[in-house]
Motif scaffolding. Structure first.
Motif, PDB file in Angstrom:
ATOM      1  N   TRP A 103       0.810  -1.217   0.000  1.00  0.00           N
ATOM      2  CA  TRP A 103       0.000   0.000   0.000  1.00  0.00           C
ATOM      3  C   TRP A 103       0.843   1.265   0.000  1.00  0.00           C
ATOM      4  O   TRP A 103       2.038   1.245   0.291  1.00  0.00           O
ATOM      5  N   ARG A 104       0.204   2.369  -0.350  1.00  0.00           N
ATOM      6  CA  ARG A 104       0.826   3.682  -0.202  1.00  0.00           C
ATOM      7  C   ARG A 104      -0.133   4.578   0.565  1.00  0.00           C
ATOM      8  O   ARG A 104      -1.356   4.359   0.573  1.00  0.00           O
ATOM      9  N   TYR A 105       0.438   5.573   1.211  1.00  0.00           N
ATOM     10  CA  TYR A 105      -0.335   6.461   2.077  1.00  0.00           C
ATOM     11  C   TYR A 105      -0.584   7.786   1.370  1.00  0.00           C
ATOM     12  O   TYR A 105       0.286   8.301   0.666  1.00  0.00           O
ATOM     13  N   GLN A 106      -1.797   8.342   1.561  1.00  0.00           N
ATOM     14  CA  GLN A 106      -2.097   9.659   0.997  1.00  0.00           C
ATOM     15  C   GLN A 106      -3.113  10.384   1.868  1.00  0.00           C
ATOM     16  O   GLN A 106      -4.085   9.790   2.342  1.00  0.00           O
ATOM     17  N   PHE A 107      -2.872  11.678   2.060  1.00  0.00           N
ATOM     18  CA  PHE A 107      -3.807  12.546   2.775  1.00  0.00           C
ATOM     19  C   PHE A 107      -4.598  13.357   1.761  1.00  0.00           C
ATOM     20  O   PHE A 107      -4.029  13.978   0.867  1.00  0.00           O
ATOM     21  N   PHE A 108      -5.941  13.344   1.900  1.00  0.00           N
ATOM     22  CA  PHE A 108      -6.826  14.113   1.032  1.00  0.00           C
ATOM     23  C   PHE A 108      -7.481  15.220   1.866  1.00  0.00           C
ATOM     24  O   PHE A 108      -8.186  14.928   2.840  1.00  0.00           O
ATOM     25  N   PRO A 109      -7.277  16.495   1.528  1.00  0.00           N
ATOM     26  CA  PRO A 109      -7.878  17.599   2.276  1.00  0.00           C
ATOM     27  C   PRO A 109      -9.365  17.744   1.958  1.00  0.00           C
ATOM     28  O   PRO A 109      -9.846  17.170   0.960  1.00  0.00           O
ATOM     29  N   PRO A 110     -10.115  18.487   2.767  1.00  0.00           N
ATOM     30  CA  PRO A 110     -11.531  18.736   2.465  1.00  0.00           C
ATOM     31  C   PRO A 110     -11.692  19.329   1.069  1.00  0.00           C
ATOM     32  O   PRO A 110     -10.929  20.191   0.645  1.00  0.00           O
ATOM     33  N   GLY A 111     -12.694  18.820   0.349  1.00  0.00           N
ATOM     34  CA  GLY A 111     -12.943  19.273  -1.010  1.00  0.00           C
ATOM     35  C   GLY A 111     -12.287  18.429  -2.074  1.00  0.00           C
ATOM     36  O   GLY A 111     -12.552  18.597  -3.271  1.00  0.00           O
ATOM     37  N   ALA A 112     -11.427  17.488  -1.684  1.00  0.00           N
ATOM     38  CA  ALA A 112     -10.699  16.668  -2.656  1.00  0.00           C
ATOM     39  C   ALA A 112     -11.529  15.454  -3.075  1.00  0.00           C
ATOM     40  O   ALA A 112     -12.209  14.829  -2.263  1.00  0.00           O
ATOM     41  N   ASP A 113     -11.463  15.115  -4.349  1.00  0.00           N
ATOM     42  CA  ASP A 113     -12.059  13.889  -4.871  1.00  0.00           C
ATOM     43  C   ASP A 113     -11.045  12.758  -4.749  1.00  0.00           C
ATOM     44  O   ASP A 113      -9.889  12.910  -5.152  1.00  0.00           O
ATOM     45  N   ILE A 114     -11.488  11.636  -4.221  1.00  0.00           N
ATOM     46  CA  ILE A 114     -10.623  10.458  -4.089  1.00  0.00           C
ATOM     47  C   ILE A 114     -10.713   9.601  -5.345  1.00  0.00           C
ATOM     48  O   ILE A 114      -9.708   9.171  -5.895  1.00  0.00           O
ATOM     49  N   CYS A 115     -11.919   9.362  -5.802  1.00  0.00           N
ATOM     50  CA  CYS A 115     -12.122   8.619  -7.045  1.00  0.00           C
ATOM     51  C   CYS A 115     -13.489   8.978  -7.610  1.00  0.00           C
ATOM     52  O   CYS A 115     -14.365   9.463  -6.898  1.00  0.00           O
ATOM     53  N   MET A 116     -13.665   8.728  -8.908  1.00  0.00           N
ATOM     54  CA  MET A 116     -14.908   9.032  -9.610  1.00  0.00           C
ATOM     55  C   MET A 116     -15.411   7.776 -10.323  1.00  0.00           C
ATOM     56  O   MET A 116     -14.617   6.887 -10.683  1.00  0.00           O
ATOM     57  N   PRO A 117     -16.729   7.689 -10.572  1.00  0.00           N
ATOM     58  CA  PRO A 117     -17.312   6.456 -11.119  1.00  0.00           C
ATOM     59  C   PRO A 117     -16.712   5.984 -12.432  1.00  0.00           C
ATOM     60  O   PRO A 117     -16.571   4.771 -12.651  1.00  0.00           O
ATOM     61  N   GLU A 118     -16.334   6.899 -13.317  1.00  0.00           N
ATOM     62  CA  GLU A 118     -15.857   6.505 -14.638  1.00  0.00           C
ATOM     63  C   GLU A 118     -14.344   6.296 -14.697  1.00  0.00           C
ATOM     64  O   GLU A 118     -13.803   5.977 -15.761  1.00  0.00           O
ATOM     65  N   GLU A 119     -13.659   6.475 -13.570  1.00  0.00           N
ATOM     66  CA  GLU A 119     -12.223   6.255 -13.553  1.00  0.00           C
ATOM     67  C   GLU A 119     -11.909   4.762 -13.515  1.00  0.00           C
ATOM     68  O   GLU A 119     -12.676   3.956 -12.988  1.00  0.00           O
ATOM     69  N   GLU A 120     -10.763   4.406 -14.069  1.00  0.00           N
ATOM     70  CA  GLU A 120     -10.301   3.027 -14.013  1.00  0.00           C
ATOM     71  C   GLU A 120     -10.094   2.618 -12.557  1.00  0.00           C
ATOM     72  O   GLU A 120      -9.468   3.335 -11.784  1.00  0.00           O
ATOM     73  N   CYS A 121     -10.650   1.483 -12.170  1.00  0.00           N
ATOM     74  CA  CYS A 121     -10.547   1.014 -10.782  1.00  0.00           C
ATOM     75  C   CYS A 121      -9.107   0.584 -10.504  1.00  0.00           C
ATOM     76  O   CYS A 121      -8.632  -0.409 -11.052  1.00  0.00           O
ATOM     77  N   ALA A 122      -8.421   1.344  -9.662  1.00  0.00           N
ATOM     78  CA  ALA A 122      -6.993   1.109  -9.442  1.00  0.00           C
ATOM     79  C   ALA A 122      -6.630   0.778  -8.010  1.00  0.00           C
ATOM     80  O   ALA A 122      -5.532   0.291  -7.754  1.00  0.00           O
ATOM     81  N   SER A 123      -7.540   1.032  -7.048  1.00  0.00           N
ATOM     82  CA  SER A 123      -7.166   0.892  -5.633  1.00  0.00           C
ATOM     83  C   SER A 123      -8.337   0.441  -4.781  1.00  0.00           C
ATOM     84  O   SER A 123      -9.505   0.616  -5.127  1.00  0.00           O
TER      85      SER A 123
END
Length: 220
Positions: free
Chosen positions: A56-76
């Motif tokens: 795994w890798r670690y990532q911080f997402f601030p308020p307002g950030a998109d993590i993933c969207m429905p049409e994106e390639e499923c990667a994680s």
């Protein structure tokens, strides 16, 4: 400007690239993640935990950030360590897979200790088919498990559990009219916990918060 709520030592440990993680780092990472996400890590084995920690890798997402969207390639696959995010996913419809069942969605708050993203990886969908977004402070601290690691470490076992449960549900008169697509999705709505031989599943006098529709081997 929002700061990562994890302490500096934890961030430094989690951000070590996978190829540079030695045995001591992996053990420290496992202890750290058990502390922050016990709800998820209590459902998998120690060997699975170790295998995921190597990838795994670690990532911080601030308020307002998109993590993933429905049409994106499923990667994680995602595990929440701190904070929360909001997932918008397809609602379970008992006739899913048939015309007229499309378009129903539900919103789920994924907080510390929870994980999300099983369904498309286990079913084999190429797209996420759900969205995840951070809406509130302090943001969301996530472990991102690469698709390849999930498929190698977890998919086979999760798929077996899903098929076993769906098979039992389909024999129950309540769920007999449901499509297999719908029952597959319903499976991932269940709360999964690993119980030991001496653990209490329910206690007399405690308010009932869930009902199990499946036959169980347990003793009153």
């Amino acid at each position: 400007m929002y700061n990562d709520p994890l302490d500096e030592e934890s961030r430094r440990l989690l951000c070590v690239p996978p190829a540079q993680r030695d045995a001591a780092m992996l053990e420290a990472t496992i202890q750290l993640t058990n502390k922050h996400a016990p709800d998820f890590f209590s459902t998998i084995t120690a060997a699975q935990h170790m295998a995921l920690a190597k990838a795994w890798r670690y990532q911080f997402f601030p308020p307002g950030a998109d993590i993933c969207m429905p049409e994106e390639e499923c990667a994680s696959f995602y595990i929440v360590l701190e904070g929360a995010c909001v997932c918008t996913e397809r609602q379970v419809h008992h006739l899913e897979g048939r015309a007229g069942s499309e378009g129903f969605r539900r919103i789920v708050n994924c907080r510390r200790g929870k994980a999300f993203g099983h369904y498309p990886l286990v079913i084999g969908e190429s797209k996420y088919d759900y969205s995840a977004r951070v809406e509130d402070a302090p943001g969301c601290c996530l472990l991102l498990v690469p698709k390849a690691a999930y498929m190698q470490v977890m998919r086979k076992e999760i798929e077996r559990q899903m098929k076993d449960t769906v098979g039992v549900l389909h024999q129950n008169k309540t769920f007999a009219p449901w499509s297999l697509h719908a029952l597959n999705r319903l499976y991932f709505w269940f709360t999964r916990r690993r119980y030991g031989s001496s653990d209490d599943i329910v206690r007399q006098g405690v308010r009932m918060r869930a009902r199990c529709p499946l036959p169980c081997r347990c003793h009153a």
